[in-house]
Design an enzyme around this catalytic site. Structure first.
Site, mmCIF file in Angstrom:
data_model
loop_
_atom_site.group_PDB
_atom_site.id
_atom_site.type_symbol
_atom_site.label_atom_id
_atom_site.label_comp_id
_atom_site.label_asym_id
_atom_site.label_seq_id
_atom_site.Cartn_x
_atom_site.Cartn_y
_atom_site.Cartn_z
ATOM 1 N N CYS A 7 0.823 -1.210 0.000
ATOM 2 C CA CYS A 7 0.000 0.000 0.000
ATOM 3 C C CYS A 7 0.862 1.267 0.000
ATOM 4 O O CYS A 7 2.026 1.234 0.383
ATOM 5 C CB CYS A 7 -0.898 -0.018 1.231
ATOM 6 S SG CYS A 7 -2.291 1.101 1.061
ATOM 7 N N ASP A 126 -6.168 -3.782 11.749
ATOM 8 C CA ASP A 126 -5.028 -2.870 11.853
ATOM 9 C C ASP A 126 -4.837 -2.494 13.322
ATOM 10 O O ASP A 126 -5.729 -2.701 14.152
ATOM 11 C CB ASP A 126 -5.324 -1.614 11.001
ATOM 12 C CG ASP A 126 -4.091 -0.735 10.775
ATOM 13 O OD1 ASP A 126 -2.981 -1.107 11.199
ATOM 14 O OD2 ASP A 126 -4.258 0.342 10.156
HETATM 15 O O1 LIG Z 1 -0.859 4.417 4.591
HETATM 16 C C1 LIG Z 1 -1.420 5.432 5.033
HETATM 17 O O2 LIG Z 1 -0.847 6.511 5.102
HETATM 18 C C2 LIG Z 1 -2.842 5.329 5.499
HETATM 19 C C3 LIG Z 1 -3.497 6.495 5.859
HETATM 20 C C4 LIG Z 1 -4.795 6.452 6.292
HETATM 21 C C5 LIG Z 1 -5.460 5.240 6.369
HETATM 22 C C6 LIG Z 1 -4.825 4.054 6.018
HETATM 23 C C7 LIG Z 1 -3.519 4.083 5.595
HETATM 24 N N1 LIG Z 1 -2.840 2.926 5.244
HETATM 25 C C8 LIG Z 1 -3.229 1.612 5.660
HETATM 26 O O3 LIG Z 1 -2.792 1.373 7.001
HETATM 27 C C9 LIG Z 1 -2.549 -0.016 7.174
HETATM 28 C C10 LIG Z 1 -1.276 -0.275 7.948
HETATM 29 O O4 LIG Z 1 -0.164 0.331 7.430
HETATM 30 P P1 LIG Z 1 1.328 0.082 8.046
HETATM 31 O O5 LIG Z 1 1.876 -1.137 7.331
HETATM 32 O O6 LIG Z 1 1.205 -0.128 9.515
HETATM 33 O O7 LIG Z 1 2.072 1.309 7.695
HETATM 34 C C11 LIG Z 1 -2.604 -0.632 5.796
HETATM 35 O O8 LIG Z 1 -3.847 -1.283 5.669
HETATM 36 C C12 LIG Z 1 -2.582 0.529 4.838
HETATM 37 O O9 LIG Z 1 -3.395 0.241 3.716
#
Ligand SMILES: O=C(O)c1ccccc1N[C@@H]1O[C@H](COP(=O)(O)O)[C@@H](O)[C@H]1O
Length: 209
Positions: A7, A126
């Site tokens: 992502c 998450d």
């Molecule tokens: O990635 C971002 O900045 C974000 C912003 C707002 C909502 C979701 C976002 N990303 C999602 O967050 C999770 C976990 O990310 P991480 O691997 O802990 O950095 C993932 O599902 C992203 O799609």
């Protein structure tokens, strides 16, 4: 085989690396974030993406007309709702040709209740971090999931990285894993971290879900 979503893709080289690694899902953040992309740039990125890779749009509490407009323009496959969207809003996206994944932020076991209540294609788990919706780089306690049976696809997210993803997979056995911060260096996607992450998932994630 466990699916992989990477992502927060923002640059041409991110897409080239994704194509090379042949991951299952490419995530584009349209919400307030340092990883945010706007429609015009997203159109350029999506045009470079290999056809077999599904496109995921990440949104946080945004106007449904805006969400639908972006997703239709880009041919998005999965809408990831990462805010406080409720079932009524989820319903408004069903039957339009998109899959819908609802993110749930987990502090403790009680947060899992909503995971059983949403009628949706996938539940994304998450970490809960005060004042942030996602992309935090923080894990939650995977032991909370022990013995839980989910009727939906489970997408495990939150602080995954090449070092912990193998352990996470053996514990949780999700449908897919989702990573953003854990494959970045100084705020940008890092090819070598992405490659290592993908190799680990493919080594540990041979179960079906
Ligand atoms: O990635 C971002 O900045 C974000 C912003 C707002 C909502 C979701 C976002 N990303 C999602 O967050 C999770 C976990 O990310 P991480 O691997 O802990 O950095 C993932 O599902 C992203 O799609």
């Amino acid at each position: 085989m466990i699916r992989i979503k990477i992502c927060g893709l923002r640059r041409k080289q991110d897409i080239e690396w994704i194509n090379f690694l042949k991951v299952d899902y490419a995530g584009f953040v349209f919400a307030e974030s340092r990883r945010r992309v706007y429609l015009k740039e997203a159109e350029r990125l999506v045009a470079l993406l290999e056809k077999g890779i599904k496109k995921v749009g990440v949104f946080v509490n945004q106007n449904p007309d805006f969400v639908k407009g972006v997703c239709s323009a880009l041919g998005i496959d999965v809408i990831q709702l990462h805010g406080d969207e409720g079932q009524k809003e989820i319903e408004s996206y069903l039957g339009l040709g998109f899959e819908v994944w609802k993110a749930i932020r987990i502090k403790d076991k009680s947060d899992l209740i909503s995971a059983f209540e949403y009628r949706v294609d996938g539940i994304l788990l998450d970490a809960a971090v005060r004042g942030m919706y996602g992309g935090t780089g923080r894990t939650f306690n995977w032991d909370i999931l022990k013995g839980a049976y989910f009727k939906n696809k489970i997408i495990l997210a939150g602080g995954l990285d090449p070092q912990n993803v193998g352990f996470a997979i053996t514990k949780v056995k999700p449908f897919a894993v989702d990573v953003s911060s854990g494959v970045e260096t100084e705020g940008y996607k890092d090819f070598f971290k992405m490659k290592e992450f993908v190799e680990r998932v493919r080594r540990f994630g041979k179960h079906d879900r």
